[in-house]
Design an enzyme around this catalytic site. Structure first.
Site, mmCIF file in Angstrom:
data_model
loop_
_atom_site.group_PDB
_atom_site.id
_atom_site.type_symbol
_atom_site.label_atom_id
_atom_site.label_comp_id
_atom_site.label_asym_id
_atom_site.label_seq_id
_atom_site.Cartn_x
_atom_site.Cartn_y
_atom_site.Cartn_z
ATOM 1 N N LYS B 82 0.839 -1.208 0.000
ATOM 2 C CA LYS B 82 0.000 0.000 0.000
ATOM 3 C C LYS B 82 0.871 1.254 0.000
ATOM 4 C CE LYS B 82 -3.959 1.982 2.538
ATOM 5 N NZ LYS B 82 -4.847 1.800 3.703
ATOM 6 N N SER B 152 -9.568 1.707 2.837
ATOM 7 C CA SER B 152 -8.706 2.473 1.960
ATOM 8 C C SER B 152 -7.625 1.632 1.271
ATOM 9 C CB SER B 152 -8.022 3.591 2.746
ATOM 10 O OG SER B 152 -7.220 3.043 3.782
ATOM 11 N N SER B 176 -9.983 -0.762 6.983
ATOM 12 C CA SER B 176 -9.410 -0.568 5.642
ATOM 13 C C SER B 176 -8.661 -1.767 5.057
ATOM 14 C CB SER B 176 -8.492 0.654 5.633
ATOM 15 O OG SER B 176 -9.257 1.829 5.667
#
Lengths: 60, 463
Positions: B82, B152, B176
């Site tokens: 990420k 996210s 997330s």
């Protein structure tokens, strides 16, 4: 339009959009106020004063 | 073997193929990079692909194999990271125009551990701006390209589902990791808060931030977790089920909590049916289903945001409001609200958090796990902003997606999402299983059994 962007729409549209943004913002602030009010309403007489000291930290 | 088939191999199968010389790390990493090049114009899971660095790393791993050495438990595994997590030599932009082009000069601890285990970092995956959101704009859901992947860590979830990499790293402050795992039909673990080091990771709110793995199976997620996590503290004790060395435990002794409030309110019929069906599987396997009551369900969102927003505002204090124009309107509102909260409210929220943690700890004293849906609904169209529930309540899509994940972040206890079926539109449904503090490994072993029996073997149309 994001806040701060250039808006070339007619003034009437922009006023309506601005009013909508203000209303949305106010609604979100009110929703957040409601969340904080829920925290304030919890009776915390014997609640831990420190997460670590009371052994409630999951990292213990 | 086709590209998606090769990238559908498990971590264990891949390692075995390398050791038997039937596959090579350079071949697999090249396949992953080629598949990213071919599919990412549509999926949008990656914001940066480190082709040269990944191939160099794959060649180094291959050389160790060739010399008869042992490159590590994740040798030659293509991993996406990420874009909140530092990878030396790549930008860490955190989905924010404020950080455009900001190069990381050192690896985050979690990346150092992945590399030491032989994993190959193929690139950085897309996130909501500073991880504040649950939809990951710019990334499509591989199961239906007009749908959100969740967020996210939506880039990580989509990349794993699309067979662009075999595992990925995400972060989870309010769901997330679990939300994109559920919406993209993969497995995601939010570890116990603090178990995976966060040094080198851009924070959203450090009291709740977690780093964790996403993969296509519980075993793959466990393999990555074992590499990136610190050992549990000695005081954590053992689960009721026993040894972490036993890979798949019998469920005959398991006591599984099933909430009789909160978790089935305002969820779609497909979500409720899939979770009830998974519970029936657990019962057939001999687990005892125990009714439990989620303590104070109205307080999780309150505690989380009363702490998250001031922490986010504190982290951004150097740039906000000085560079307010570089933030989205949504984040500007959040940081403005966070800046105005009193220290007393923040501290009181910490104390309420302690009360909730204690209540959950008490529940887990007699339980091995608690089961709930991960999200109230499957992936919605990208332009949908609100959910209208049958009782008349309207809820923003983001609030709905995080709603059932918040207890895991407020308590700090581990939670995993695994696929438990498809709805009538062919979209994945997520089953969430939570456990007590530091029972991460035991939780994974328990859900591995559930996974075996749910037998979710569907693939997105593009894979």
């Amino acid at each position: 339009m994001e806040d701060g962007g250039v808006d070339d729409r007619p003034v009437g549209d922009r006023d309506a959009r601005l009013a909508d943004l203000v209303e949305t913002y106010a609604r979100q602030v009110a929703a957040f106020d409601d969340l904080v009010a829920r925290v304030r309403a919890v009776p915390l007489g014997d609640a831990p004063l420190s997460l670590e000291a009371e052994g409630t930290d999951p990292g213990d | 073997m086709t590209e998606p088939d090769l990238l559908s191999l498990s971590v264990a199968a891949l390692g075995e193929a390398y050791r038997r010389r039937t596959l090579s790390p350079v071949e697999v990493v090249t396949t992953a990079l080629d598949r990213i090049a071919a599919t990412d114009p549509v999926v949008g899971a990656f914001v940066h692909v480190a082709r040269d660095a990944a191939l160099a790393q794959a060649r180094a791993v291959e050389q160790v194999f060739r010399e008869g050495g042992e490159p590590g438990p994740l040798a030659g595994l293509p991993v996406g990271v990420k874009d909140l997590v530092d990878v030396a030599g790549s930008p860490t932009e955190a989905g924010a125009s404020l950080r455009t082009g900001r190069l990381a000069t050192a690896d985050a601890v979690v990346v150092t551990r992945l590399r030491a285990a032989g994993a190959v970092i193929v690139g950085k995956t897309r996130t909501d701006e500073f991880a504040y959101g649950a939809s990951t704009p710019g990334t499509a859901n591989p199961w239906a390209l007009d749908r959100v992947p969740g967020g996210s860590s939506g880039g990580s979830g989509a990349a794993v589902a699309a067979r662009q990499c075999i595992a990925a790293i995400g972060t989870d402050t309010a769901g997330s990791i679990r939300i994109p795992a559920a919406l993209c039909g993969v497995v995601g673990l939010k570890p116990t808060h603090g178990r995976v080091p966060r040094r080198g990771v851009v924070p959203l709110a450090w009291s709740f931030d977690n780093v964790g793995p996403l993969g296509r199976s519980v075993a793959d997620v466990a393999a990555v977790f074992d590499v990136i996590a610190d050992p549990p503290p000695r005081a954590a004790g053992r689960s009721r089920l026993g040894s972490a060395e036993v890979p798949h435990l019998p469920l005959g002794a398991a006591r599984i909590g099933v909430p009789d409030n909160h978790v089935f309110d305002d969820v779609t019929p497909a979500v409720a049916a899939a979770v009830r069906s998974a519970l029936a599987v657990l019962e057939r396997l001999g687990a005892e289903l125990v009714p439990v009551t989620v303590p104070e369900p109205d307080l999780y969102e309150a505690v989380l945001y009363t702490m998250l927003l001031p922490e986010a505002a504190a982290y951004h204090a150097e740039d906000f409001p000085a560079r307010a124009e570089d933030y989205s309107a949504q984040l500007r509102k959040a940081l403005t609200i966070g800046s105005t909260l009193s220290a007393v409210d923040y501290v009181q929220a910490q104390r309420v958090r302690g009360v909730l943690q204690q209540a959950w700890r008490t529940m887990f004293a007699d339980l091995d796990a608690i089961v709930a849906p991960t999200t109230p609904m499957t992936a919605v169209p990208r332009d949908q902003r609100f959910m209208a529930w049958p009782g008349g309540r309207t809820e923003s899509v983001n609030s709905a997606y995080v709603r059932l994940c918040l207890a895991g972040n407020v308590t700090g206890y581990p939670a995993v999402s695994l696929p438990c079926g498809l709805d009538d539109e062919g979209l994945p449904l997520g089953l969430q299983v939570l456990a007590g503090p530091h029972q991460d490994r035991e939780l994974l072993e328990l859900v591995a059994v559930v996974e075996d029996h749910l037998a979710f073997d569907h693939r997105p149309p593009m894979a």
